[in-house]
Write a protein that holds these residues in place. Sequence first.
Motif, PDB file in Angstrom:
ATOM      1  N   ALA A 152     -12.750   9.016  19.343  1.00 52.11           N
ATOM      2  CA  ALA A 152     -13.303   8.902  17.990  1.00 52.11           C
ATOM      3  C   ALA A 152     -12.320   9.436  16.940  1.00 52.11           C
ATOM      4  CB  ALA A 152     -14.634   9.646  17.913  1.00 52.11           C
TER       5      ALA A 152
ATOM      6  N   LYS B  50     -19.981  18.805  20.589  1.00 48.63           N
ATOM      7  CA  LYS B  50     -19.481  18.050  19.433  1.00 48.63           C
ATOM      8  C   LYS B  50     -19.892  18.709  18.113  1.00 48.63           C
ATOM      9  CE  LYS B  50     -17.913  14.599  22.106  1.00 48.63           C
ATOM     10  NZ  LYS B  50     -16.592  13.967  22.167  1.00 48.63           N
TER      11      LYS B  50
ATOM     12  N   VAL C 242     -24.312   3.486  17.053  1.00 50.53           N
ATOM     13  CA  VAL C 242     -23.833   2.348  16.250  1.00 50.53           C
ATOM     14  C   VAL C 242     -22.744   1.638  17.049  1.00 50.53           C
ATOM     15  CG1 VAL C 242     -24.395   3.235  13.967  1.00 50.53           C
ATOM     16  CG2 VAL C 242     -22.214   3.876  15.036  1.00 50.53           C
TER      17      VAL C 242
ATOM     18  N   ASN D 102     -14.195   2.429  26.848  1.00 48.10           N
ATOM     19  CA  ASN D 102     -13.359   1.919  25.753  1.00 48.10           C
ATOM     20  C   ASN D 102     -11.883   2.040  26.089  1.00 48.10           C
ATOM     21  OD1 ASN D 102     -15.041   0.881  23.771  1.00 48.10           O
ATOM     22  ND2 ASN D 102     -15.514   2.886  22.917  1.00 48.10           N
TER      23      ASN D 102
ATOM     24  N   TYR E 151     -21.821   3.402  22.616  1.00 43.31           N
ATOM     25  CA  TYR E 151     -21.104   4.596  23.058  1.00 43.31           C
ATOM     26  C   TYR E 151     -20.389   4.313  24.396  1.00 43.31           C
ATOM     27  CZ  TYR E 151     -20.205   8.822  25.507  1.00 43.31           C
ATOM     28  OH  TYR E 151     -19.562   9.757  26.240  1.00 43.31           O
TER      29      TYR E 151
ATOM     30  N   GLU F 228      -9.799   6.572  16.438  1.00 42.89           N
ATOM     31  CA  GLU F 228     -10.497   5.465  15.751  1.00 42.89           C
ATOM     32  C   GLU F 228     -10.635   5.762  14.257  1.00 42.89           C
ATOM     33  OE1 GLU F 228     -13.273   4.064  19.544  1.00 42.89           O
ATOM     34  OE2 GLU F 228     -14.073   5.467  18.062  1.00 42.89           O
TER      35      GLU F 228
ATOM     36  N   ARG G 152     -21.343  11.503  21.079  1.00 42.07           N
ATOM     37  CA  ARG G 152     -22.567  11.958  21.742  1.00 42.07           C
ATOM     38  C   ARG G 152     -23.138  13.134  20.978  1.00 42.07           C
ATOM     39  NH1 ARG G 152     -20.650  14.655  26.510  1.00 42.07           N
ATOM     40  NH2 ARG G 152     -18.576  14.272  25.735  1.00 42.07           N
TER      41      ARG G 152
ATOM     42  N   ARG H 200     -20.338   0.230  13.230  1.00 38.38           N
ATOM     43  CA  ARG H 200     -19.651   1.498  13.478  1.00 38.38           C
ATOM     44  C   ARG H 200     -18.386   1.596  12.624  1.00 38.38           C
ATOM     45  NH1 ARG H 200     -15.994   2.252  18.708  1.00 38.38           N
ATOM     46  NH2 ARG H 200     -14.880   0.716  17.469  1.00 38.38           N
TER      47      ARG H 200
HETATM   48  N1  UDP Z   1     -19.216   5.479  20.043  1.00 39.39           N
HETATM   49  C1  UDP Z   1     -19.810   4.324  19.570  1.00 39.39           C
HETATM   50  N2  UDP Z   1     -21.008   4.439  18.955  1.00 39.39           N
HETATM   51  C2  UDP Z   1     -21.632   5.622  18.759  1.00 39.39           C
HETATM   52  C3  UDP Z   1     -21.008   6.804  19.235  1.00 39.39           C
HETATM   53  C4  UDP Z   1     -19.791   6.695  19.873  1.00 39.39           C
HETATM   54  O1  UDP Z   1     -19.269   3.211  19.706  1.00 39.39           O
HETATM   55  O2  UDP Z   1     -22.707   5.639  18.187  1.00 39.39           O
HETATM   56  C5  UDP Z   1     -17.901   5.363  20.708  1.00 39.39           C
HETATM   57  C6  UDP Z   1     -16.789   5.968  19.876  1.00 39.39           C
HETATM   58  O3  UDP Z   1     -16.413   5.034  18.876  1.00 39.39           O
HETATM   59  C7  UDP Z   1     -15.737   6.246  20.952  1.00 39.39           C
HETATM   60  C8  UDP Z   1     -16.578   6.645  22.153  1.00 39.39           C
HETATM   61  O4  UDP Z   1     -17.887   6.108  21.921  1.00 39.39           O
HETATM   62  O5  UDP Z   1     -15.015   5.054  21.244  1.00 39.39           O
HETATM   63  C9  UDP Z   1     -16.662   8.172  22.317  1.00 39.39           C
HETATM   64  O6  UDP Z   1     -15.462   8.620  22.825  1.00 39.39           O
HETATM   65  P1  UDP Z   1     -14.938  10.111  22.587  1.00 39.39           P
HETATM   66  O7  UDP Z   1     -13.697  10.275  23.441  1.00 39.39           O
HETATM   67  O8  UDP Z   1     -14.798  10.375  21.136  1.00 39.39           O
HETATM   68  O9  UDP Z   1     -16.134  11.029  23.094  1.00 39.39           O
HETATM   69  P2  UDP Z   1     -16.702  11.409  24.536  1.00 39.39           P
HETATM   70  O10 UDP Z   1     -16.119  10.434  25.524  1.00 39.39           O
HETATM   71  O11 UDP Z   1     -16.300  12.836  24.751  1.00 39.39           O
HETATM   72  O12 UDP Z   1     -18.161  11.268  24.394  1.00 39.39           O
END
Ligand code: UDP
Length: 379
Positions: A293, A202, A265, A25, A20, A296, A197, A270
């Motif tokens: 996400a 969410k 994941v 990222n 996460y 992605e 998260r 993932r």
């Molecule tokens: N992510 C991941 N594995 C997980 C959950 C989330 O790699 O189990 C990554 C997801 O692919 C994305 C990032 O964490 O790149 C979450 O970013 P997003 O902007 O969607 O959410 P937030 O920053 O609000 O938590």
Amino acid sequence: MGITVLVNAGPWLAVPPPGYGGIENVVAALVPELRERGVRVVLATVGTSTLPVDERISVFDDGQFAQLQRPFNRVMGVAAAHLHRVVTELRRRDDITLVHDHQEALGPTVLGALGREAPPVLHTLHWDLGKHPALYGGIEGGGGLWVNGVSFAQLARAPRALRALSVGHVHLATPLAVGAEHRPAARKGDHVVVLGRVTRYKGQHVAARIAHRTGRNLVLAGPVGPCHRTSEVDGTDRDNPDVQYWREDVQPLVDGNRVRWVGTVAGAERDELVASAVAALFPIDWDEPGGTAVVEALALGTPVVGYRRGCLPELVEHGRTGFLVDPGDEDALAAALDEAGRLDPGECRREAARRFTPARMADRYLRLYEKVLARAGRS
Ligand code: UDP
């Protein structure tokens, strides 16, 4: 562009993140593209970051994510220690052209207070500021601080003082979008996925409710507070709001069969989980600011189904790359999941390749850097 940019990724997670990590990222996608365009990058991060850069500075050996669950003073102490390192570096040298800051709240507060003698600062807003305006309370212009949003909707909801500092918005990007239009179609399974998260914003409990009602398989992926695995949750802090949300609203609906939580994941696991899903579901209970996400999922050829709020209408084209329904309308969300299977995954991948590549994001940031330097009288 022959400039040196200090990119502050903050102290919470390594870049790229081990699993996460929304902000990290973004930084991991942006920095290589900046360097390809001739920008020298000094990255302020933690010791375990592996992203290639020109220079790296840090105070913490490892990501401090778990500290975010600790009392407020502790969180502020970590944030301040990291920022102190950044400020020391800025005071020590005169070759930094601009700071691109990604450290929420305290980042712009501290860096924006350094005044016009210091390099100008572009702070990227990552949070929904309509919901948490106090996070950025007291920030004023005039000191060499500018901001950008990660969506138009996010900026529109930001407090007026921040909007006055805005130089525009840049949508998020993913390396998965590169060549996505040529990637062979993935084999679709029978599950819907919620990636993110586990937190009330969410809406995992809504997803689980719909799964049980409609007899659809659902996979929830992402951390619960500081916990990445089921086994970790029992021993953790019961006061953590995300852990409480998990215990009270989500866990009772997770039966390990129809609805499964697979923890955090990463990597190929993932991507496979998302690519093979019928749809990526976003029953969001906030105005999602940037939605990594979301982009992605599109890049992996998976239509997005969610509530029409926050950045989603800017990223998803209703009826082509997904379906967006009125916030709170669970029946419409369930019906949209039936329809999603009929959308062309190729359209999602082509859209991502056109709009959400790191190269496109970097080009837009370079234009913002130029704008900031011009406004600061440094161009
Ligand atoms: N992510 C991941 N594995 C997980 C959950 C989330 O790699 O189990 C990554 C997801 O692919 C994305 C990032 O964490 O790149 C979450 O970013 P997003 O902007 O969607 O959410 P937030 O920053 O609000 O938590």
